[in-house]
Design an enzyme around this catalytic site. Structure first.
Site, PDB file in Angstrom:
ATOM      1  N   SER A  75       0.353 -11.579  -4.404  1.00 32.68           N
ATOM      2  CA  SER A  75       0.677 -12.514  -4.792  1.00 32.68           C
ATOM      3  C   SER A  75       0.221 -13.723  -3.667  1.00 32.68           C
ATOM      4  CB  SER A  75       2.204 -12.242  -4.166  1.00 32.68           C
ATOM      5  OG  SER A  75       2.273 -11.740  -3.352  1.00 32.68           O
ATOM      6  N   HIS A  89       3.719  -3.756  -6.426  1.00 30.29           N
ATOM      7  CA  HIS A  89       3.615  -4.879  -5.614  1.00 30.29           C
ATOM      8  C   HIS A  89       5.549  -5.359  -5.445  1.00 30.29           C
ATOM      9  CE1 HIS A  89       2.435  -7.994  -2.943  1.00 30.29           C
ATOM     10  NE2 HIS A  89       2.431  -8.544  -3.737  1.00 30.29           N
ATOM     11  N   HIS A 148       0.844   2.662   1.303  1.00 28.77           N
ATOM     12  CA  HIS A 148       0.212   1.013   1.136  1.00 28.77           C
ATOM     13  C   HIS A 148      -1.738   1.078   0.923  1.00 28.77           C
ATOM     14  CE1 HIS A 148       0.087  -3.266   2.827  1.00 28.77           C
ATOM     15  NE2 HIS A 148       0.694  -3.376   2.061  1.00 28.77           N
ATOM     16  N   ARG A 175       7.765  -3.752   8.716  1.00 30.51           N
ATOM     17  CA  ARG A 175       8.512  -4.554   7.909  1.00 30.51           C
ATOM     18  C   ARG A 175       9.880  -3.644   7.924  1.00 30.51           C
ATOM     19  NH1 ARG A 175       5.560  -6.741   3.574  1.00 30.51           N
ATOM     20  NH2 ARG A 175       5.088  -4.195   2.837  1.00 30.51           N
ATOM     21  N   ASP A 215       9.692  -2.225   0.972  1.00 32.64           N
ATOM     22  CA  ASP A 215       9.902  -1.824  -0.546  1.00 32.64           C
ATOM     23  C   ASP A 215      11.091  -0.488  -0.351  1.00 32.64           C
ATOM     24  OD1 ASP A 215       9.146  -4.211  -1.825  1.00 32.64           O
ATOM     25  OD2 ASP A 215       7.910  -3.756  -2.107  1.00 32.64           O
TER      26      ASP A 215
HETATM   27  N1  CMX Z   1       3.561   8.185  -4.733  1.00 32.35           N
HETATM   28  C1  CMX Z   1       2.838   8.528  -5.701  1.00 32.35           C
HETATM   29  N2  CMX Z   1       1.528   9.127  -5.379  1.00 32.35           N
HETATM   30  C2  CMX Z   1       0.518   7.655  -5.138  1.00 32.35           C
HETATM   31  C3  CMX Z   1       1.590   6.655  -4.462  1.00 32.35           C
HETATM   32  C4  CMX Z   1       3.436   6.644  -4.305  1.00 32.35           C
HETATM   33  N3  CMX Z   1       4.180   6.582  -3.761  1.00 32.35           N
HETATM   34  N4  CMX Z   1       1.636   6.340  -3.609  1.00 32.35           N
HETATM   35  C5  CMX Z   1      -0.708   6.704  -4.007  1.00 32.35           C
HETATM   36  N5  CMX Z   1      -0.270   7.285  -4.834  1.00 32.35           N
HETATM   37  C6  CMX Z   1      -1.500   7.603  -5.585  1.00 32.35           C
HETATM   38  C7  CMX Z   1      -2.148   6.791  -5.991  1.00 32.35           C
HETATM   39  O1  CMX Z   1      -1.442   6.323  -7.596  1.00 32.35           O
HETATM   40  C8  CMX Z   1      -3.515   6.802  -6.191  1.00 32.35           C
HETATM   41  O2  CMX Z   1      -3.192   7.968  -7.425  1.00 32.35           O
HETATM   42  P1  CMX Z   1      -4.667   7.368  -8.489  1.00 32.35           P
HETATM   43  O3  CMX Z   1      -5.945   8.302  -8.031  1.00 32.35           O
HETATM   44  O4  CMX Z   1      -4.416   9.208  -9.372  1.00 32.35           O
HETATM   45  O5  CMX Z   1      -4.734   6.806  -9.106  1.00 32.35           O
HETATM   46  C9  CMX Z   1      -3.806   7.531  -5.065  1.00 32.35           C
HETATM   47  O6  CMX Z   1      -2.875   7.776  -4.838  1.00 32.35           O
HETATM   48  C10 CMX Z   1      -4.446   6.561  -3.972  1.00 32.35           C
HETATM   49  O7  CMX Z   1      -3.690   5.743  -3.794  1.00 32.35           O
HETATM   50  P2  CMX Z   1      -3.928   5.238  -2.629  1.00 32.35           P
HETATM   51  O8  CMX Z   1      -5.492   4.762  -2.204  1.00 32.35           O
HETATM   52  O9  CMX Z   1      -3.348   5.516  -0.984  1.00 32.35           O
HETATM   53  O10 CMX Z   1      -3.284   3.199  -2.736  1.00 32.35           O
HETATM   54  P3  CMX Z   1      -3.696   2.034  -3.096  1.00 32.35           P
HETATM   55  O11 CMX Z   1      -4.092   1.690  -2.562  1.00 32.35           O
HETATM   56  O12 CMX Z   1      -4.203   2.281  -4.671  1.00 32.35           O
HETATM   57  O13 CMX Z   1      -1.856   1.587  -3.920  1.00 32.35           O
HETATM   58  C11 CMX Z   1       0.429   1.226  -4.014  1.00 32.35           C
HETATM   59  C12 CMX Z   1      -1.464   1.024  -3.279  1.00 32.35           C
HETATM   60  C13 CMX Z   1       1.244   0.805  -2.901  1.00 32.35           C
HETATM   61  C14 CMX Z   1      -0.290   0.826  -4.840  1.00 32.35           C
HETATM   62  C15 CMX Z   1       0.245   2.512  -3.485  1.00 32.35           C
HETATM   63  O14 CMX Z   1       0.572   3.225  -2.409  1.00 32.35           O
HETATM   64  C16 CMX Z   1       1.850   2.744  -4.858  1.00 32.35           C
HETATM   65  O15 CMX Z   1       2.144   2.672  -6.165  1.00 32.35           O
HETATM   66  N6  CMX Z   1       2.821   3.040  -3.882  1.00 32.35           N
HETATM   67  C17 CMX Z   1       4.724   2.977  -4.490  1.00 32.35           C
HETATM   68  C18 CMX Z   1       4.630   1.652  -5.268  1.00 32.35           C
HETATM   69  C19 CMX Z   1       5.256   0.346  -3.687  1.00 32.35           C
HETATM   70  O16 CMX Z   1       5.907   1.160  -3.405  1.00 32.35           O
HETATM   71  N7  CMX Z   1       4.211  -0.421  -3.940  1.00 32.35           N
HETATM   72  C20 CMX Z   1       4.891  -1.880  -3.372  1.00 32.35           C
HETATM   73  C21 CMX Z   1       3.732  -1.957  -2.033  1.00 32.35           C
HETATM   74  C22 CMX Z   1       4.059  -2.893  -0.650  1.00 32.35           C
HETATM   75  C23 CMX Z   1       4.296  -4.237  -1.923  1.00 32.35           C
HETATM   76  O17 CMX Z   1       3.403  -4.615  -2.382  1.00 32.35           O
HETATM   77  O18 CMX Z   1       5.215  -4.510  -1.810  1.00 32.35           O
END
Ligand code: CMX
Length: 470
Positions: free
Chosen positions: A276, A306, A352, A361, A407
């Site tokens: 964002s 996000h 994250h 937070r 979140d």
């Molecule tokens: N549950 C399951 N798998 C997860 C995970 C979770 N909470 N967080 C990361 N992973 C997985 C990723 O999907 C990725 O899998 P692939 O290799 O198969 O694609 C792997 O772990 C590596 O990811 P990462 O490098 O640790 O995390 P990213 O930087 O790619 O993504 C985020 C970060 C937040 C998108 C991810 O942790 C996620 O999807 N979390 C759940 C959704 C969430 O809570 N989002 C809110 C974030 C805060 C915000 O922006 O408001």
């Protein structure tokens, strides 16, 4: 940059206290008042900031600040240093600092409402824009200024009212913010042929108007979709969070008003690289107005990876309760976590892109819950998941950060006070996010930030670049 400090007619509009013009010097109008307004405080900082950047670029412009690997190129640009963001810096271990201050420091230092304990987000906005902690009077003036600018154009009200109830609240929010472009001081001045030294003033005016109108937009969406469609008028003598709570219909509970103050403060800013923030900044770099830029950022916030994750968390917790029944033992929760992961879904609220520890937070919301709702069953469930999920995610072995983010907690607090409609939650996140991304947009225009245009290559071109034969 001296000419950029010329405060024209827009400045008159922004000066909420009855302005008394006392002198005009080098094009800068001064007003007699006990305290400086936000616009005056910011204007006074611009030449110094511009000079700092100029000096840095002149003396160190050719220094290397990082290198980029092919993994980073294909990995969502993670960790590539290429953005400037003044309001906050995110340390992977410590979490966010707003202008160098942690969340607990902001809770202590920023002005509060009479009798309140949580910081007023008005103060955070001031801090993010100027780098200074405002006085109580300055924050009070800012609350009054936002209340004074809060009226919505009739056509925007009608636009919201005509949205179907099953259009997601974030889409309605984005539509309304985009439509406010009609009011843009920046776009009107640009069409007439504005000098670039005036960009920041118009961006400031648009940002102030936009922020002022967000609670009424958010409340109108909420009241239309979930309640009787009636929205209370903004109370001109009340702070921003009180008015948001009141317009939603929850201000009878003073703890909910306090929650809004905390919520709007901590969800505002989280560095410049998140979707964002980056989107708002990127769109703004094309000189799209604050309205169009924020609307673009809100569309990114609406994604489930996000901001929408806060809606997803509560949904996931409720589904977990339905699936498990009354036996919410650690073992059953562990099984549920594994079933989520094994079905190829993410555990919402965990992980994250930058953080490698529990999000501060999350901690500040947990502290709020411990103080105000320690016995709430959903809070207890969130706490239980917090004990178990990091272990499961570590064993699963994919996520780089097995700890909760912001979140994972917000929905549970909102539902406790009766705001149970999860699909609305990201709109509140969006109101707060505006307070973080718009200060940077104003700064961008004040320091003359250029249009963004990173380089892309095709896979074939990258292969050639690294000497690979595919
Ligand atoms: N549950 C399951 N798998 C997860 C995970 C979770 N909470 N967080 C990361 N992973 C997985 C990723 O999907 C990725 O899998 P692939 O290799 O198969 O694609 C792997 O772990 C590596 O990811 P990462 O490098 O640790 O995390 P990213 O930087 O790619 O993504 C985020 C970060 C937040 C998108 C991810 O942790 C996620 O999807 N979390 C759940 C959704 C969430 O809570 N989002 C809110 C974030 C805060 C915000 O922006 O408001």
């Amino acid at each position: 940059m001296a000419s950029s400090m010329r405060l024209g007619s827009a400045a008159l509009r922004s000066s909420f206290r009855t302005p008394v013009r006392t002198s005009v010097s080098n094009g800068l109008r001064f007003y007699s008042s006990k305290t400086s307004s936000l616009k005056e405080t910011f204007a006074a900082k611009i030449p110094g900031e511009v000079e700092k950047i100029k000096k840095l670029k002149k003396e160190y412009g050719n220094k290397v600040v990082g290198e980029v690997t092919l993994d980073q190129v294909y990995g969502g640009a993670r960790g590539i240093k290429s953005l400037v963001w003044e309001g906050s810096v995110l340390d992977s271990e410590e979490g966010i600092r707003f202008r160098g201050k942690t969340i607990p420091e902001c809770q202590e230092l920023l002005p509060k409402a009479p009798g309140g304990q949580e910081p007023l987000p008005e103060g955070l906005f001031w801090l993010l824009l100027t780098g200074e902690v405002p006085t109580e009077q300055q924050v009070k003036d800012l609350s009054a200024e936002w209340a004074a600018r809060s009226d919505l154009p009739k056509f925007v009200e009608e636009l919201i009212d005509r949205c179907p109830n099953d259009l997601h609240p974030m889409a309605q929010f984005s539509v309304a913010v985009t439509a406010l472009e009609h009011e843009s001081s920046f776009s009107k001045a640009y069409a007439k042929g504005m000098h670039k030294s005036q960009y920041w003033e118009h961006t400031f005016e648009d940002s102030m108007d936009l922020i002022a109108k967000l609670p009424t937009i958010a409340a109108r969406i909420y009241r239309n979709v979930y309640k009787d469609g009636k929205v209370a008028p903004v109370q001109k003598d009340k702070d921003y969070s009180y008015n948001l709570a009141n317009q939603l219909g929850f201000a009878d509970n003073k703890d909910f008003v306090e929650l809004m103050r905390l919520y709007l403060t901590i969800h505002s800013d989280h560095e410049g690289g998140n979707v964002s923030a980056h989107t708002t900044h990127l769109v703004g770099s094309a000189l799209s107005s604050a309205y169009l830029s924020l609307a673009a950022g809100l569309n990114g916030l609406a994604g489930p990876l996000h901001g929408l994750a806060n809606q997803e968390v509560l949904k996931w917790l409720v589904e977990m309760k339905q699936a498990i029944g009354n036996d919410l033992s650690d073992e059953k929760i562990k099984e549920y976590l594994w079933s989520t992961l094994n079905s190829g879904r993410v555990v919402p609220g965990y992980g994250h892109a930058v953080l490698r520890k529990t999000d501060p937070r999350y901690v500040s919301q947990r502290d709020f819950a411990l103080k105000h709702l320690p016995d709430d069953p959903m809070f207890k469930l969130v706490s239980q998941v917090y004990k178990i999920a990091p272990g499961v995610l570590t064993e699963h072995g994919k996520t780089k950060n097995p700890f909760p983010n912001v979140d994972a907690h917000s929905g549970v607090l909102l539902q406790y006070y009766g705001l149970t409609e999860q699909n609305f939650y990201t709109v509140l996140f969006g109101v707060s996010r505006a307070l973080g991304v718009l200060p940077q947009l104003i700064i961008d225009r004040a320091v003359g930030a250029p249009i963004e245009r990173p380089k892309s290559f095709s896979t074939a071109a990258y292969a050639k670049l690294v000497g690979a034969k595919l």
